[in-house]
Write a protein that holds these residues in place. Sequence first.
Motif, mmCIF file in Angstrom:
data_model
loop_
_atom_site.group_PDB
_atom_site.id
_atom_site.type_symbol
_atom_site.label_atom_id
_atom_site.label_comp_id
_atom_site.label_asym_id
_atom_site.label_seq_id
_atom_site.Cartn_x
_atom_site.Cartn_y
_atom_site.Cartn_z
ATOM 1 N N ASN B 125 0.804 -1.214 0.000
ATOM 2 C CA ASN B 125 0.000 0.000 0.000
ATOM 3 C C ASN B 125 0.838 1.266 0.000
ATOM 4 N N ILE B 126 2.142 1.103 0.190
ATOM 5 C CA ILE B 126 3.003 2.285 0.286
ATOM 6 C C ILE B 126 2.955 3.070 -1.001
ATOM 7 N N ASP B 127 2.894 4.360 -0.832
ATOM 8 C CA ASP B 127 2.863 5.304 -1.929
ATOM 9 C C ASP B 127 4.098 5.139 -2.808
ATOM 10 N N HIS B 128 3.891 5.150 -4.112
ATOM 11 C CA HIS B 128 5.033 5.062 -5.012
ATOM 12 C C HIS B 128 5.970 6.252 -4.818
ATOM 13 N N ASP B 129 5.383 7.405 -4.525
ATOM 14 C CA ASP B 129 6.208 8.601 -4.330
ATOM 15 C C ASP B 129 7.139 8.466 -3.141
ATOM 16 N N PHE B 130 6.683 7.685 -2.162
ATOM 17 C CA PHE B 130 7.525 7.487 -0.983
ATOM 18 C C PHE B 130 8.779 6.720 -1.353
ATOM 19 N N LYS B 131 8.599 5.665 -2.139
ATOM 20 C CA LYS B 131 9.757 4.876 -2.575
ATOM 21 C C LYS B 131 10.730 5.770 -3.339
ATOM 22 N N THR B 133 11.050 8.963 -3.209
ATOM 23 C CA THR B 133 11.668 9.938 -2.324
ATOM 24 C C THR B 133 12.870 9.335 -1.616
ATOM 25 N N LEU B 134 12.691 8.115 -1.102
ATOM 26 C CA LEU B 134 13.802 7.474 -0.397
ATOM 27 C C LEU B 134 15.006 7.312 -1.313
ATOM 28 N N VAL B 135 14.741 6.806 -2.521
ATOM 29 C CA VAL B 135 15.846 6.575 -3.443
ATOM 30 C C VAL B 135 16.553 7.886 -3.753
ATOM 31 N N THR B 136 15.755 8.934 -3.968
ATOM 32 C CA THR B 136 16.376 10.196 -4.356
ATOM 33 C C THR B 136 17.080 10.879 -3.194
ATOM 34 N N LEU B 137 16.804 10.453 -1.981
ATOM 35 C CA LEU B 137 17.540 11.005 -0.842
ATOM 36 C C LEU B 137 18.810 10.210 -0.596
ATOM 37 N N GLY B 138 19.040 9.188 -1.428
ATOM 38 C CA GLY B 138 20.279 8.436 -1.313
ATOM 39 C C GLY B 138 20.202 7.243 -0.390
ATOM 40 N N ALA B 139 18.991 6.764 -0.117
ATOM 41 C CA ALA B 139 18.875 5.618 0.770
ATOM 42 C C ALA B 139 19.365 4.359 0.065
ATOM 43 N N GLY B 140 20.178 3.587 0.754
ATOM 44 C CA GLY B 140 20.617 2.303 0.224
ATOM 45 C C GLY B 140 19.561 1.256 0.521
ATOM 46 N N LYS B 141 19.852 0.023 0.109
ATOM 47 C CA LYS B 141 18.841 -1.014 0.266
ATOM 48 C C LYS B 141 18.423 -1.207 1.718
ATOM 49 N N ARG B 142 19.408 -1.198 2.604
ATOM 50 C CA ARG B 142 19.108 -1.413 4.017
ATOM 51 C C ARG B 142 18.223 -0.291 4.561
ATOM 52 N N HIS B 143 18.546 0.934 4.177
ATOM 53 C CA HIS B 143 17.739 2.060 4.657
ATOM 54 C C HIS B 143 16.334 2.021 4.117
ATOM 55 N N LYS C 81 25.294 11.102 -4.260
ATOM 56 C CA LYS C 81 25.772 12.334 -4.874
ATOM 57 C C LYS C 81 24.722 13.030 -5.721
ATOM 58 N N VAL C 82 23.768 12.241 -6.188
ATOM 59 C CA VAL C 82 22.718 12.796 -7.044
ATOM 60 C C VAL C 82 21.425 12.813 -6.244
ATOM 61 N N THR C 83 20.742 13.931 -6.223
ATOM 62 C CA THR C 83 19.471 13.927 -5.508
ATOM 63 C C THR C 83 18.409 14.665 -6.316
ATOM 64 N N LEU C 84 17.196 14.165 -6.186
ATOM 65 C CA LEU C 84 16.083 14.682 -6.987
ATOM 66 C C LEU C 84 14.970 15.151 -6.065
ATOM 67 N N LEU C 85 14.490 16.361 -6.316
ATOM 68 C CA LEU C 85 13.273 16.807 -5.644
ATOM 69 C C LEU C 85 12.132 16.385 -6.546
ATOM 70 N N THR C 86 11.328 15.428 -6.093
ATOM 71 C CA THR C 86 10.300 14.879 -6.965
ATOM 72 C C THR C 86 9.145 15.863 -7.133
ATOM 73 N N GLN C 87 8.337 15.585 -8.144
ATOM 74 C CA GLN C 87 7.262 16.526 -8.465
ATOM 75 C C GLN C 87 6.209 16.561 -7.367
ATOM 76 N N LYS C 88 5.887 15.367 -6.825
ATOM 77 C CA LYS C 88 4.981 15.333 -5.674
ATOM 78 C C LYS C 88 5.828 15.021 -4.467
ATOM 79 N N PRO C 89 6.364 16.024 -3.783
ATOM 80 C CA PRO C 89 7.280 15.710 -2.685
ATOM 81 C C PRO C 89 6.519 14.956 -1.601
ATOM 82 N N TYR C 90 7.183 13.989 -1.050
ATOM 83 C CA TYR C 90 6.572 13.134 -0.049
ATOM 84 C C TYR C 90 7.342 13.343 1.249
ATOM 85 N N LEU C 91 6.624 13.584 2.317
ATOM 86 C CA LEU C 91 7.309 13.720 3.600
ATOM 87 C C LEU C 91 7.138 12.434 4.393
ATOM 88 N N LEU C 92 8.211 12.012 5.025
ATOM 89 C CA LEU C 92 8.139 10.832 5.890
ATOM 90 C C LEU C 92 7.228 11.165 7.065
#
Lengths: 228, 228, 347, 347, 252
Positions: B125-131, B133-143, C81-92
């Motif tokens: 059910n997790i939002d695709h955007d959440f996944k 977001t994690l990847v784009t913040l540099g999260a590795g597999k463990r994170h 090293k590469v980071t993307l601000l997505t179009q629909k930003p998602y907050l944890l």
Amino acid sequence: MDFIVAGFIKAIELLISGDTSTWTAVWATIKVSTCSMLLSIGAGLPCGFLLGYFDFKGKKHLRTILDTMLAFPTVFIGLMVYAFISRQGPMGELGLLFTLTGIAIGQTILAFPIVTAITASTIENIDHDFKLTLVTLGAGKRHIITTCLWEVRFGILAAAVTAYGRVLTEVGISMMVGGNIKYHTRTITTAIALETNKGLFADGIALGLVLIMIAFIVNLSLSFLRKQ
Amino acid sequence: MDFIVAGFIKAIELLISGDTSTWTAVWATIKVSTCSMLLSIGAGLPCGFLLGYFDFKGKKHLRTILDTMLAFPTVFIGLMVYAFISRQGPMGELGLLFTLTGIAIGQTILAFPIVTAITASTIENIDHDFKLTLVTLGAGKRHIITTCLWEVRFGILAAAVTAYGRVLTEVGISMMVGGNIKYHTRTITTAIALETNKGLFADGIALGLVLIMIAFIVNLSLSFLRKQ
Amino acid sequence: MTQKEITYHLKDIQHYYGNTKVLDIADLKIKKGSITGLIGPNGSGKSTLLKLLAFAQKPTRGNIFYKGRIELPFSPTVRSKVTLLTQKPYLLKRTVFENIAYGLKIRKDKKHLKERVKKALLTVGLDDQKFAVRKWHELSGGEAQRVSMAARLILKPEVLLLDEPIASVDTESAGLIRKASLKARDNWGATLVIASHDLQWLYSISDRQLSIFKGNIFSTGLENIITGPFLKSGIKSDGKTLVKKLDDGQIITLKAPGKKTCTAVVIRKKNIAISLEKQLDNGLLNQLSGHIVSMLLEEKKEIIMATISIHNLAFILRLTSDQISRINLYPGKKVILKFHPNDVEWI
Amino acid sequence: MTQKEITYHLKDIQHYYGNTKVLDIADLKIKKGSITGLIGPNGSGKSTLLKLLAFAQKPTRGNIFYKGRIELPFSPTVRSKVTLLTQKPYLLKRTVFENIAYGLKIRKDKKHLKERVKKALLTVGLDDQKFAVRKWHELSGGEAQRVSMAARLILKPEVLLLDEPIASVDTESAGLIRKASLKARDNWGATLVIASHDLQWLYSISDRQLSIFKGNIFSTGLENIITGPFLKSGIKSDGKTLVKKLDDGQIITLKAPGKKTCTAVVIRKKNIAISLEKQLDNGLLNQLSGHIVSMLLEEKKEIIMATISIHNLAFILRLTSDQISRINLYPGKKVILKFHPNDVEWI
Amino acid sequence: AKTESLMMATTTSTDNTGLLDYLIPHFEKETGIILKWTATGTGKALKLGQNCDVDVLLVHAPPAEKKYIASGFGKDRREVMFNDFIIIGPEDDPAKIKGKSTSDALNAVKSKQTAFMSRSDDSGTNKKEKLLWKNAGIQQPDKEKWYVQTGQGMLATINVAQERNGYTMTDRGTYIKYQSTKGGNAPLKIMVEGDDILLNQYSVLTLDPKNCPNAKYDLAFKFSDWMASQNAQNLIKDFRLLGQKLFIPNAK
Ligand SMILES: Nc1ncnc2c1ncn2[C@@H]1O[C@H](COP(=O)(O)OP(=O)(O)OP(=O)(O)O)[C@@H](O)[C@H]1O
Ligand SMILES: Nc1ncnc2c1ncn2[C@@H]1O[C@H](COP(=O)(O)OP(=O)(O)OP(=O)(O)O)[C@@H](O)[C@H]1O
Ligand SMILES: [Mg+2]
Ligand SMILES: [Mg+2]
């Protein structure tokens, strides 16, 4: 170890040979589990929705109680139901003891908290924006319930499947309320208990496999509902 | 009906009087259920994550199998474990039959599919955007695993609580693998089964209430994890 | 350009969703320390391209070279090293503080965390004291967007990819985000790629603009694109020209495309002239009358971007202040746009 | 105005999130068939106000009269008549078709469903054939936004509330959404309230603009607001003036507020004059030098909205084409803004 | 006429051996009464009767039965058949009890502290076992290490004994079944048998109509009569489990 292999062979034999006692147990199992699942889903979905959707005082306590209900031992439920439907009990007149209906009542009580709890926690996860969207599209209360439930259908499927597994495999209620009467209230699980008690482990395994097969068929036919 | 009232009184008596057999059963229950829950969560969370997070061929079939595993009767699991750890079984040397460890193994097998299935459907059910977001913040597999699981912590709590209810109330495995040996492998549920079989329904109810109390205390102490 | 100076090199990239091709880039290089603006209508493939650049997705075909080496998603050399601000930003589902600190925490970089988060919040115009302790859902739309931006800026990444960073952000904050982006380039040499529909803002920040249309890139920046339907009957009905009829009666004549599959036509800015009056003997020359809708300053180049509305088509031209003051152009003024039917490219 | 002509009447509305007041409206009327634009920085309370108007939330205090009657959330008289396009549009996990048809289906209004959905999609510039069968997640950001808009338009509601309808939507579609909104008013008399950060677009569509700042409404439209910090030392350090110092050395002098709690100052457009040169004897008059950043046409009123940048402050003025052509203003041109320290209002 | 049906509670031993499956069709054919039964522990069977949830009982715990009647729950106790109990143990017989009398054997087990499994479930069998300890002059063991209380059915208890290399007391029917599952080569062998005290008497009890006015007393009595009839007694005599005689009819 041998009895496991023997059990596999026996399972096939039982089903092919059309053994009456096995088949009546299969039918009894299917009947009561279907009945109790329908009832518990019918009651559990709305309750789960209310618990998951709204914020109200005491909600947390209600959840704790519900979670505790998940830990009602089947024999305990069986005893409670027995107390009510035994001939001297308050509902003795209805003659539900040693009937499949009696078992179904007990199993409904067993499955209800499972359906409710998992539904509630799935509904809780629903995006706030989704709720707002429904309201702004003019959805009334009934539509909000149905649309929400449909939106989280995969979670509800998980709730149903988990509850189904629980109902299908329980022994305590079937034994206490149904009485394991051959050709009448004997379900597969009470039959397994009986065979195992007799030391016929292979027969126990065989019946277990029959039950698992039922579950497999049901789950297979539900799997079209799954996310593609 | 009277035995229900009697059961309530008896439950209080049992606990206050410090009845040895009750307390050893309480301890045995707490020990095995804790142990099996830790193991099944430890194994079930990552498996559920993998199943829920990734899309791969055959995923649907795997889910169907997992759902079917939810319908493994406890006696069946008990028999399978018994076959392996009985003296003639392949693991007979370890002497696990009629021990709490043996029960814990069986209960782990019981709880694992529950934890896995509910975790998977929550993660799904997790939002695709959440996944993303994690990847784009540099999260590795463990994170990704740990953050995802933390993000859906309420769903996982539901999975754990459901599995806990199942483990706490099961009889088949404890009976078959543990042997219900007084002062040793007798758990509360096997004790209930015994008392009920003896016709001591009040004692059965009393022990049932003790079990429910344990569940209540555990759930109460978990409720601080709930959404506020 | 040496290899070191090229951050990205995309070669024969194609990306499909199912059977639909949404991106087709034969060759694209992005220089280190450059700020590239992506312009294009909805669904043209901007977000898809940014996801590929972020190594969050693998292109269906082709390779992306990062600093000269082919890299793939989860490669450790690009991951942090590469980071993307997505179009629909998602907050944890955590506090604002935890959201911003998250990237640093997974990098095990926890020195002066509090101060750095405070600084990052300030960069996007949010007050640390008021916002750091807020839960993720206790924010307005624009505030959430800015928190997400702060969570990217704090990482000081080599490459900062921004997908619609100022959608639903107020003007002041848009300015702050612009400043922060420029600072990222100037202070630690970050390479930026930014997609936005706010052209003025985008022009005010980027060195180079790429126009995307249906997955194809025009590296000359924003161009005017006219989509169909087109009719066969030109002035000379010889099959060599097509026309587009506007509802107000004006007609645009275009050289017919070579290939049949083309569905849109590009008219490059440099081929369009602006004046106040129509020429008399025009031949085939298109002379369209319309009015100026807006005039925006591209700060860095002292050039003015003018949007001219021709009935329901919008043309964009880049003019110097000389051109403007000579014929005294201002929004609302009626003008004529002229271009030759042969000066078009079909796509 | 008769009661019938007033769609909304807000009386003594206050709204709190927890202990924080985010909205405080003493009295606000919205006329039937009007288009109201909401302008304000992030977090000023626009979305909150729209949610209250949509009866999706109950104000903490005060009453909302809808056509003269106090209404509450879920009241059947407003439920199917008021609809809000939320800031983060959410699509149901269904096809685009089902998403758009949803509102009609729950109204049991299923006649000509297919055609109506097709028309609604066309209104926002999406092709029925290409999009109707798509799943909710198979859309680009702007496409999803437009699908949500179509899902609102198809309902033909009495009141259409739009929260940032064109954030992340391309220029062409923004035009379509503008057209569709105007049509809703003209064709079936809908009342519209629209929040947007795109001022040109908002001015091009709305009859009236409301400025919101920290939950307070200024019903005179967009105004220039300067936020602190302010310093005590004015030119005459008599305590009656405050100053704001800009980083480039310019100083703005302001009459001190009566109340201590004020944190921002409004300088109304009408009190600001624009010229090319400074006056010599200025007294206390503020004369700030800056340059024009943009000039946009407000289509309906033939008025030009000019944004002037004074270092990092942005001022907005509304000018006539006469004013502009007289002193030949264009983006990039240096100008002086003048206003008197007394012509300010503290909030 | 409507077919009448009778509900019986009985102990697991009669059911597990297959005796009822063999006997009851004859009863139904001869009397036209449908008999349904639930097989459980003796204690629960008696309790179900006390709660009037069944109409007739077939049990094997004479002292408890007598007390039951004295308490006004049951009425006509009719002895219908018996079999016997045996003590079994591992072949190497660590406590050396083979061939001894019951009392000597139990004393040997106690002094050698070899493992002894007890059902401890208040079943007829368990009640008999307790009687044996008492008879041997030994105080009922409980927490002694060597005294293992399984709280389970007979077969499960035998299995525990096998795994633990210990002794246990069982009814002969269950032992025969156990033997057969082991292919005639069971690790546990008969050690003590034949003592008078090891007799295992089965009786039919009807319920006292004063306690249970709704119970089908007439039909229950018919069943009781039938069990004592020559025909039924012959059938019981002829019942064999794996070729061995199991029950000896003894209705008076
Ligand atoms: N759930 C909430 N809990 C606490 N505060 C909130 C919550 N939602 C919004 N706020 C605060 O309320 C104020 C008004 O929020 P609102 O969403 O109405 O702003 P807005 O004008 O729509 O801003 P934007 O332009 O960013 O969309 C903001 O300061 C915001 O931080
Ligand atoms: N998951 C998906 N499945 C199928 N098609 C998709 C999917 N995601 C996007 N698309 C399509 O791919 C194309 C490119 O989408 P993309 O999101 O890259 O556009 P964009 O340029 O970012 O648009 P916008 O300005 O609306 O954000 C669009 O036509 C869109 O409909
Ligand atoms: Mg996009
Ligand atoms: Mg908002």
